[in-house]
Scaffold this active site. Structure first.
Site, short mmCIF file in Angstrom:
data_model
loop_
_atom_site.label_atom_id
_atom_site.label_comp_id
_atom_site.label_asym_id
_atom_site.label_seq_id
_atom_site.Cartn_x
_atom_site.Cartn_y
_atom_site.Cartn_z
CG ASN A 93 -1.72 1.33 1.28
OD1 ASN A 93 -2.67 1.51 0.53
ND2 ASN A 93 -1.33 2.25 2.15
CD GLU A 94 -1.30 5.51 0.31
OE1 GLU A 94 -2.43 5.94 -0.04
OE2 GLU A 94 -0.69 5.96 1.30
CG ASN A 95 5.17 0.73 1.02
OD1 ASN A 95 4.58 1.55 1.71
ND2 ASN A 95 5.36 -0.52 1.42
#
Length: 810
Positions: free
Chosen positions: A421-423
């Site tokens: 998630n979003e890294n």
């Protein structure tokens, strides 16, 4: 035959100055709460008062004995240890663990005696994370906590909707298993479906079973589907893997919600002793479903698609993001999973995204999704941080991924694996590369190499995506709205919700708007007097950066200043609904260019101001009821480019769209109609149905579907409401009638009784219209309670300087 001896129940918990009974599965916080040793961490600022718990070391212990028949082998099995554990039996070390998300098995055959002391020492997660950081170096992340350095539920360290309550415990079941000759270690049944083979289609079962042995002899495996044998497989002496690809005729395919039956079949693998070919020595059973998943990520003239196809049919995603439903996940039960997931399904949801800062959920979660036809998007557990790719983290990540891909593979509801998630997005977007540790390893090897290789090996039946958001390659910025998945956070963080209409991303995997929890939930968690939007307890239960400032700016763009905390509460709830509706209806009108939306978020894990539709006490915010309208199979929405007719059914939708222009008091000024024929699973936009100049209201109808548009956000007109409350079995039926335009009528049932519920959220009535609100509670309710201030409110009342109670006829 394998014999199981459950070790759940009463243990003893020890720590500094603590020695008390404990419950397993469980965690230290819930044990201390049950014993009255810590205050309720959800109340006021008590979260800070219990912070010491997460920094202490703890030991669970009890005496155990093997009470079953004599076996070749006895194993001690932990389904989940949180997190840094040292396990000793009779004073002898069995092993050490450092991962909350794995299952552990220890051979105790020669070690277990009568009343042998089993001890599980749990070291502080902070101490472990700090030690790993000292080895691998610092890494940037979105929060000032060390969660990237330990394989543990990240959000237990706090998030922008959650408290910092760092847990420790034996959080999933523990047992002894006795077995002889061999046992079934794992089964991976990859079940797909071909609709193009014959009139009934064809199921394909790609079955792999791993066998653990203590005797080197021939074995056989019988495979049954719905109780009928479909294969008998031989396993020669010394072999440990069974693999077969089987065609299964006559199966009913599993379909997602809204697309047909979520059919399930009973799959059984029976391990037989090859000595006689009949003696059963182990058995594995699950309910499985046959379906095929494909993800269209092909290029087109606008960018790169992102559309799910189930059983060769494109599916509009109406999704919600799921966070752990309890900050203490050991408290979850099958009944609570079933309740929450049924609530999601009742809101028209067809996909649950299990977000990467939480946990791989319990088997019960996925089984309920299987039964309800709820698709599952499963994140691997990486969120909002740079993650070191070196040891001791790397090998834990690999083992964890292999464990959970295997564990979850039987579930037809699981349709995609997502790397993080979003890294991939935030490293550059947040400037992490220039921060201390930003030049060190940060995780792409996991998302782009290691995890896809594991999925390709163990579960090629499901598509893998490297991250959310992710544009498909480094050729585009990871959060490019024109390519694959997109997270819309400029709106909410910096822009008004009208800006959702500025673009049509290919798939919106996260977006949302905040509101406080239900009034009773807020009052139960905050004892501030007076209770104000910025009083200390309210602010403590608002974890987002400048969250209340963003709420205030969002209100200022649409409404006059709230005259009271009650008005603020009502208006923020309304703004949340309007914001999410603006996004969903706009993007849905662009199907299939936009492949779907996943609202942030369905649920909360404590009482907090957040983006959730169901608050931390399990109460519905008005957004929950609005989701049911936004996700309706057939709906209308008035967009700047015209009236969009949304048809997510298998049938053509024919009819006459009627568009009326009305004055601010609801009088019809003019009308125009247009015949439409909307294809199955399609959208038709009727252009040119512009409101008459000076119209205050536009009403579009098609059959029972209706959409409204107002020239002004707020209103001061008297709606002429009459409210009649009638006692009925189980509660009240509240009839609301309007002689004027009644905008956004809201009944807050929890203001009547803490357990009361109501079946609708915001309702707008035109002159002469009525609605009945069904209020239900486990105790008798007084019809007169409806007349109390703020129980039943409309927009004009909320915006008025001094609210006036509604007249109620008993």
């Amino acid at each position: 035959m394998t014999v199981i001896q459950d070790l759940s129940g009463v243990w003893q918990l020890r720590g500094d100055d603590v020695d008390l009974p404990a419950t397993v599965p469980g965690c230290v916080h819930t044990d201390l709460l049950a014993a009255g040793r810590i205050p309720d961490p959800f109340l006021d600022g008590n979260e800070h008062e219990v912070a010491w718990v997460g920094r202490a070391d703890w030991t669970y212990h009890r005496e155990i004995a093997w009470d079953g028949p004599r076996h070749d082998r006895v194993d001690l099995v932990f389904e989940g240890l949180d997190t840094v554990a040292r396990i000793e039996l009779g004073g002898e070390l069995l092993g050490e663990t450092r991962n909350m998300h794995r299952t552990y098995r220890f051979d105790v055959t020669s070690k277990i005696k009568i009343n042998t002391l089993l001890s599980v020492r749990l070291n502080s997660a902070y101490a472990e994370a700090d030690a790993v950081r000292d080895v691998v170096g610092p890494r940037p992340n979105a929060y000032p906590e060390p969660f990237p350095f330990i394989r543990k539920m990240a959000c237990s360290f706090g998030w922008d909707w959650g408290p910092t309550l760092v847990t420790a415990g034996i959080w999933r079941p523990v047992r002894l298993e006795g077995w002889s000759t061999a046992r079934i270690a794992t089964v991976r049944p990859l079940c797909t479906y071909r609709s193009d083979v014959g009139p009934e289609g064809l199921g394909k079962l790609d079955l792999t079973a791993e066998i653990e042995r203590v005797r080197d002899r021939a074995l056989r495996a019988q495979v049954l589907l719905d109780g009928l044998p479909i294969a008998l497989l031989d396993l020669a002496a010394g072999e440990t893997v069974i693999h077969a690809e089987l065609d299964v005729a006559g199966v009913t395919p599993w379909n997602p919600r809204g697309h047909g039956e979520a059919a399930l079949h009973d799959l059984t693998v029976v391990l037989l002793d090859g000595f006689d070919g009949e003696t059963e020595i182990d058995r594995w059973e699950r309910r499985v479903g046959f379906r095929t998943v494909a993800l269209d990520r092909s290029p087109d003239e606008a960018g790169t698609r992102f559309v799910f196809h189930i059983n060769d049919q494109p599916v509009l995603i109406k999704g919600v993001n799921w966070i752990p439903d309890d900050i203490f996940p050991s408290s979850m039960t099958r009944e609570r999973y079933a309740l929450r997931l049924r609530q999601a399904a009742d809101a028209g949801v067809n996909l649950i995204r299990v977000w990467g800062g939480g946990i791989y959920e319990d088997r019960a979660f996925y089984e309920v999704c299987d039964e309800l036809g709820l698709m599952v998007w499963q994140d691997f557990l990486f969120a909002c941080a740079c993650y070191p790719e070196e040891e001791p983290i790397r090998s834990e990540v690999i083992a964890e991924a292999r464990d959970n891909v295997t564990r979850l593979s039987p579930h037809p509801s699981l349709i995609t694996w997502n790397g993080n998630n979003e890294n991939l997005w935030l490293r550059d977007a947040s400037g992490w590369a220039s921060m201390p540790g930003g030049d060190l390893s940060w995780g792409p090897a996991y998302y782009l190499d290691i995890l896809p290789a594991i999925v390709a090996e163990l579960d090629p039946s499901r598509p893998y995506q490297a991250g959310s958001p992710w544009s498909g390659s480094w050729d585009h910025e990871p959060n490019d709205p024109d390519h694959q998945t997109f997270h819309s956070w400029e709106v909410w963080n910096r822009q008004d919700y009208a800006h959702y209409r500025d673009s049509a991303p290919r798939f919106v995997a996260e977006f949302g708007w905040q509101a406080p929890p239900a009034w009773r939930t807020l009052r139960d968690a905050v004892s501030d007097e007076p209770l104000l939007p910025d009083s200390p307890g309210v602010l403590h239960h608002q974890k987002a950066e400048d969250g209340n400032g963003k709420l205030a700016r969002g209100l200022a763009a649409h409404f006059p200043a709230a005259g009271s905390t009650e008005a603020w509460h009502y208006l923020t709830q309304l703004n949340q609904v309007r914001a999410v509706r603006t996004g969903i209806e706009h993007w849905r009108s662009h199907w299939p260019h936009t492949g779907g939306t996943i609202v942030w978020q369905l649920n909360d894990l404590w009482p907090v101001t957040s983006w959730a539709a169901i608050d931390g006490a399990g109460r519905f915010k008005p957004l929950y009821h609005a989701l049911r309208e936004m996700h309706a199979d057939r709906a209308l929405t008035i967009q700047p480019r015209g009236v969009a007719v949304l048809n997510d059914t298998a049938e053509v939708w024919d009819g006459l769209v009627l568009v009326e222009s009305r004055s601010d008091d609801g009088v019809v000024l003019s009308s125009v109609s247009h015949q439409v024929s909307v294809p199955a699973r399609g959208v038709t936009v009727v252009p040119g149905l512009s409101p008459e100049a000076g119209a205050a209201i536009v009403v579009a109808t098609l059959g029972e579907a209706r959409a409204l548009w107002f020239a002004s956000d707020a209103t001061s007109a008297d709606a002429g409401l009459t409210v009649t409350a009638e006692s009925v079995p189980g509660g009240l039926d509240v009839r609301v009638h309007a002689t004027g335009v009644a905008r956004d009528v809201l009944l807050q049932a929890d203001r009547i009784h803490s357990s009361a519920t109501v079946d609708q959220g915001f309702v707008t009535l035109l002159p002469g219209e009525s609605t009945v609100l069904h209020v239900r509670a486990p105790v008798p309710l007084d019809p007169g309670s409806v007349k109390a201030l703020w129980v039943l409110t409309d927009l004009a009342t909320a915006c008025a300087p001094v609210p006036v109670p509604k007249e109620v006829v008993k």
